[in-house]
Write a protein that holds these residues in place. Sequence first.
Motif, mmCIF file in Angstrom:
data_model
loop_
_atom_site.group_PDB
_atom_site.id
_atom_site.type_symbol
_atom_site.label_atom_id
_atom_site.label_comp_id
_atom_site.label_asym_id
_atom_site.label_seq_id
_atom_site.Cartn_x
_atom_site.Cartn_y
_atom_site.Cartn_z
ATOM 1 N N ARG A 252 0.831 -1.217 0.000
ATOM 2 C CA ARG A 252 0.000 0.000 0.000
ATOM 3 C C ARG A 252 0.862 1.262 0.000
ATOM 4 N NH1 ARG A 252 -4.634 0.321 4.195
ATOM 5 N NH2 ARG A 252 -5.200 2.059 2.853
ATOM 6 N N GLU A 253 1.945 1.237 0.775
ATOM 7 C CA GLU A 253 2.801 2.429 0.836
ATOM 8 C C GLU A 253 3.593 2.575 -0.467
ATOM 9 O OE1 GLU A 253 5.309 2.664 4.311
ATOM 10 O OE2 GLU A 253 5.688 4.794 3.990
ATOM 11 N N LEU A 254 4.093 1.448 -0.968
ATOM 12 C CA LEU A 254 4.887 1.491 -2.202
ATOM 13 C C LEU A 254 4.041 1.978 -3.377
ATOM 14 C CD1 LEU A 254 7.531 0.772 -3.751
ATOM 15 C CD2 LEU A 254 6.580 -1.494 -4.091
ATOM 16 N N LEU A 255 2.864 1.360 -3.548
ATOM 17 C CA LEU A 255 2.035 1.714 -4.703
ATOM 18 C C LEU A 255 1.285 3.033 -4.504
ATOM 19 C CD1 LEU A 255 0.596 -1.847 -5.378
ATOM 20 C CD2 LEU A 255 2.376 -0.708 -6.685
ATOM 21 N N GLY A 256 0.869 3.294 -3.264
ATOM 22 C CA GLY A 256 0.059 4.486 -3.001
ATOM 23 C C GLY A 256 0.859 5.761 -2.830
ATOM 24 N N LEU A 257 2.071 5.641 -2.272
ATOM 25 C CA LEU A 257 2.890 6.844 -2.044
ATOM 26 C C LEU A 257 4.191 6.825 -2.852
ATOM 27 C CD1 LEU A 257 2.462 7.222 1.841
ATOM 28 C CD2 LEU A 257 1.318 8.544 0.068
ATOM 29 N N GLY A 258 4.463 5.711 -3.488
ATOM 30 C CA GLY A 258 5.646 5.620 -4.349
ATOM 31 C C GLY A 258 6.928 5.294 -3.617
ATOM 32 N N GLY A 259 6.875 5.133 -2.319
ATOM 33 C CA GLY A 259 8.091 4.813 -1.560
ATOM 34 C C GLY A 259 7.783 4.673 -0.079
ATOM 35 N N PHE A 260 8.831 4.611 0.700
ATOM 36 C CA PHE A 260 8.657 4.376 2.138
ATOM 37 C C PHE A 260 9.240 5.523 2.957
ATOM 38 C CE2 PHE A 260 9.369 0.341 -0.084
ATOM 39 C CZ PHE A 260 8.123 -0.234 0.103
ATOM 40 N N THR A 261 8.533 5.867 4.038
ATOM 41 C CA THR A 261 9.036 6.892 4.955
ATOM 42 C C THR A 261 9.199 6.273 6.333
ATOM 43 O OG1 THR A 261 7.842 8.530 3.690
ATOM 44 C CG2 THR A 261 8.611 9.223 5.847
ATOM 45 N N PHE A 262 10.369 6.476 6.913
ATOM 46 C CA PHE A 262 10.637 6.002 8.275
ATOM 47 C C PHE A 262 11.029 7.194 9.147
ATOM 48 C CE2 PHE A 262 11.632 2.536 5.352
ATOM 49 C CZ PHE A 262 10.796 1.542 5.843
ATOM 50 N N GLY A 263 10.627 7.145 10.405
ATOM 51 C CA GLY A 263 10.977 8.224 11.326
ATOM 52 C C GLY A 263 9.863 9.235 11.521
ATOM 53 N N LYS A 264 8.756 9.030 10.818
ATOM 54 C CA LYS A 264 7.628 9.959 10.944
ATOM 55 C C LYS A 264 6.799 9.608 12.189
ATOM 56 C CE LYS A 264 4.099 11.813 7.856
ATOM 57 N NZ LYS A 264 3.326 11.505 6.649
ATOM 58 N N ILE A 265 6.602 8.320 12.405
ATOM 59 C CA ILE A 265 5.832 7.876 13.573
ATOM 60 C C ILE A 265 6.783 7.545 14.733
ATOM 61 C CG2 ILE A 265 4.349 6.034 14.453
ATOM 62 C CD1 ILE A 265 3.009 5.993 11.683
#
Lengths: 181, 250
Positions: free
Chosen positions: B158-171
Motif C-alpha cells: 500500500r505504501e509502495l504503490l500508493g505513495l511511491g516509496g517508504f518513509t521512516f521516522g515519521k511515527i
Amino acid sequence: MSNKKKYIMTSITLGAIASISAVLIALSNLATKDKIAQNEIDRINAGITNIFGKNAVISAQKSINEYGLTIDTSYISTVYTVKNNENTELGLAFRTTGSNSYGKISLLAGFDKTTKTFMKVSLIINEQSFASTLVDNYVNPLNNGDLNISDKPVNVGATRGAELVQKMVLQAQDAALEIWK
Amino acid sequence: MEVKKMKREKGYTRKNFLKGIVIENPLFVSILGTCPALATTKSIEAAIGMGLLFTIVLICSNMLVSLLRKLIPEEIRTPAYIVIIATFVTIVKMFTNAFLSELYSTLGVFISLIVVNCIVLGRAEAYASKNNVFDSLIDALGMGLGYMLALITMAFFRELLGLGGFTFGKIFQFIPLTTLQIIPKGYEIKMFQTPAGAFIVFGLILAVLAFIKNRKAELKANIEKREKIRKAQEAKEAALKAAVNNGGNK
C-alpha cells in the motif's frame, strides 16, 4: 458445591479480577499522566506555531465562560491570545472539542486579528475512524486554502468528521467575531 | 504410585510458535482482525506500531489467562477474559499516548479497538485457558508476530504503490526521518492509500496465497499419483517375473 457458595465464589473472583485491573490502570495512570499532560502542552504549542508562525507565543489563556458570550459555545473550552516577539497581538486560537459516532476530535482554530478571518486549524486529538482521510481530504486542503471553511464538505471520504470540524471552526469564528466586536 | 507424565511432542514449542506465523496466520489464513488490518496499513511504520501493541496485549492477556485458568469459574470465563484484555489495552494505550504520541495519534481509535479484536479473545478462549503459561506465551508470540508480519506485508504494497516509496521516522521519531522514493512522484496510485486499495491488496495477497496452497496440493497429489503408478508397475513386473519363474520351474 452449593449454589449459594458457587455464586459467592464467582462474584469474589470477578470482583478480585476487576480490583486488580483497577489498581494496574491506576498505577499506569500515575506513571504516565505527567508525560501525557506535557505532550498535550507540546501539541498546543506546536499547533499555535503551525497556525501563527514561528515567533508566535501564547500570551494569555482564558476559559470561554470568562468572555460571557451570547452565542452557543458548546464546542469551545479555552481561548488563547497569541502574540509575536514584539508583543503585538496576532490573533486568537480556540480550543474546541467535539465528537460524533466516528470518534472524538479536539482542535485549535486560529483567527487573524487584523483581517478578522480564519487562518488555519491544527488537530490536537483525532480519534475519528477515518482520521487520516479527514486530514488528507479536508483539514490539509482547508489549511492550504484549497477549501473555504464555509464550503459544504461533501465527498471528502470522511464527510461526517469534516462536518464536525466545520461546525467547530464556524462556532469558533462566531466567538472570535463577538470577542472582537 | 507411579505418576505418568504426558510426554511432550518433540519440537512442540517450535511448531507452536511457527503455527501463528505461517499455518494458522490470523490474518491471511484465519481471516481474523481484518478491520485494523485495512485501517492501519497505510504505512509500514503504522503497521509495525499496530503489530507491536497487538503483540504486547496478546502476550500479557494470554499469560494472565493461562495463569488464572484454574481459578476462573466456567460461568464468568468470557467476562473475566474481557476485563483482563481491556485492562492491558488501557495500559498499553496510556503508555503509547505518553511515550509514542505520534503512533497514538496515527492509530487513534484502533488502539482501543484491540479490546474487541477476535484474535485476542479467541487465543485466550481457545489456547491460553487450556495450556500452561509458557506455551501460552509462545502461542501469543507466534500469533502476534504472524499478525504483525501480515500487516507489514499489506503496508509494504500500500505504501509502495500508493505513495511511491517508504518513509521512516515519521511515527517512530527516535529514528532519523528517511524517505525512500522508489516510484517517481506523479506515478504513484493514490487509490492504494484508501480503504478500497486496502481491500484490493488484501484480496490479491489472499489470491496469491490460495494459488500457492492449491499448487502445492496439486504437486503433492501428482507426486502421490506417480508414486502409486510406479508401485503398481513394480508390483505388476514382480508378478510377471514370478509367473515367468514359475513357468520355467515347471
